[in-house]
Scaffold this active site. Structure first.
Site, short mmCIF file in Angstrom:
data_model
loop_
_atom_site.label_atom_id
_atom_site.label_comp_id
_atom_site.label_asym_id
_atom_site.label_seq_id
_atom_site.Cartn_x
_atom_site.Cartn_y
_atom_site.Cartn_z
CD GLU A 44 -5.77 2.70 -4.16
OE1 GLU A 44 -5.78 4.46 -3.73
OE2 GLU A 44 -6.61 2.22 -3.25
CE LYS A 131 -7.50 7.41 -4.71
NZ LYS A 131 -6.72 6.85 -3.59
CB CYS A 165 -9.21 4.08 -3.62
SG CYS A 165 -9.87 4.08 -1.92
#
Length: 321
Positions: A44, A131, A165
């Site tokens: 990430e 995201k 994540c």
């Protein structure tokens, strides 16, 4: 093609200095590809580094904190932008090698920052995944993505996609991605803690796919080095000095199979984690569980995904366009 060589590059990013991070990523990705990898995954926000101060620096979330403001300015200045020419070496590497490269980055769109997992694929434009929900303190930095970047790349051997994540704890996001039929999924994390490893292995079994859970290695000292590379800032340095001097992200990357078993596991330092995947395992695993098919109940449950880009402001020229 039924066998696929993959690699997770578990490495330390160069915080804030995105240009230098791109140079490092190209070098490491090339090494993995020369070793035979057809898919190369980074963790990430490898480009720019994970914003550790949000979790580790007391006071970082205080209103108008000078260090936080300075770091936000630097992130905006350094972030990649759509069609960023600095990213061309990664695209050229994918084009020349035929490999797929997945790497996280801070991305600037207009005046906002996004957490974007970029997928470079040979002969095609980069595939974005922004995201959907920045987690907790991350909302001080990143904008929320939309459904327009939920997608997969169709390779000759199958499909590859990614989530970032805590998106792996969004059941409907998982269901949408399973519907797209991934063979290989990149799970991008700042570090692969035990619960993150569990989520990655669960995704592999639920989606009947291989999962590359990619983590970073980051130390507090890396923050100071990166800050100096972008010209330094006194307020940002003072904020970093409040962080405890220890390893903050410690890798733990892994490759999981469609039955949730761990195929390969990294340690806590920098390394390239290599694995050979047998894609025939996917079809065999689907015999007992297909969450998007025979193990679903479309007569009971229905998922609607809005894949339109949400720009917020739409300009019309009055001519019907």
């Amino acid at each position: 093609m039924t066998r696929l060589s993959v690699a997770i590059v578990q490495a330390a990013p160069i915080p804030l200095a995105v240009g230098d991070g791109i140079d490092k990523a190209v070098r490491l990705a090339r090494e993995a590809i020369e070793g035979g990898a057809r898919v190369v995954a980074f963790g990430e926000t490898f480009l720019g580094g994970y914003p550790l101060w949000l979790d580790e620096a007391p006071g970082a979330a205080l209103w108008d904190h000078p260090g936080t403001r300075a770091l936000h300015r630097i992130l905006l200045e350094q972030a990649v932008v759509p069609d960023d020419e600095r990213l061309l070496p990664l695209q050229e590497l994918a084009d020349a090698s035929g490999a797929v490269i997945s790497i996280g980055a801070h991305e600037r769109v207009r005046q906002s920052l996004y957490n974007n997992q970029l997928t470079f694929r040979p002969g095609q434009p980069v595939l974005d995944h922004r995201k959907l929900v920045p987690t907790h303190g991350e909302r001080l930095v990143w904008m929320r993505g939309d459904g327009s970047t939920l997608g997969v790349h169709q390779a000759e051997w199958g499909r590859v996609g990614s989530l970032i994540c805590w998106e792996h704890w969004m059941p409907l996001a998982r269901a949408a991605m399973h519907n797209l039929g991934e063979s290989v999924h990149v799970a991008a994390w700042p570090t692969v803690r035990e619960s993150y490893a569990i989520a990655s292995r669960h995704y592999a079994m639920e989606g009947r796919c291989f999962v590359l859970a990619a983590g970073l290695v980051q130390h507090r000292d890396d923050l100071f080095e990166g800050l100096e590379r972008v010209g330094g800032d006194g307020a940002a340095r003072e904020l970093f000095e409040t962080i405890e001097p220890e390893v903050l992200n410690s890798g733990g990357s892994l490759v999981a199979g469609p039955d949730a078993r761990i195929i390969a596991q990294a340690g806590e330092g920098e390394e390239a984690l290599v694995a050979e995947l047998d894609l025939n395992e996917i079809g065999a695993a689907l015999a007992s569980l297909d969450t998007d098919g025979h193990y679903s109940r479309p007569d009971v449950f229905e998922l609607s995904v809005d894949s339109r880009s949400r720009l917020g402001v739409n300009w019309h020229d009055g001519a019907g366009d």
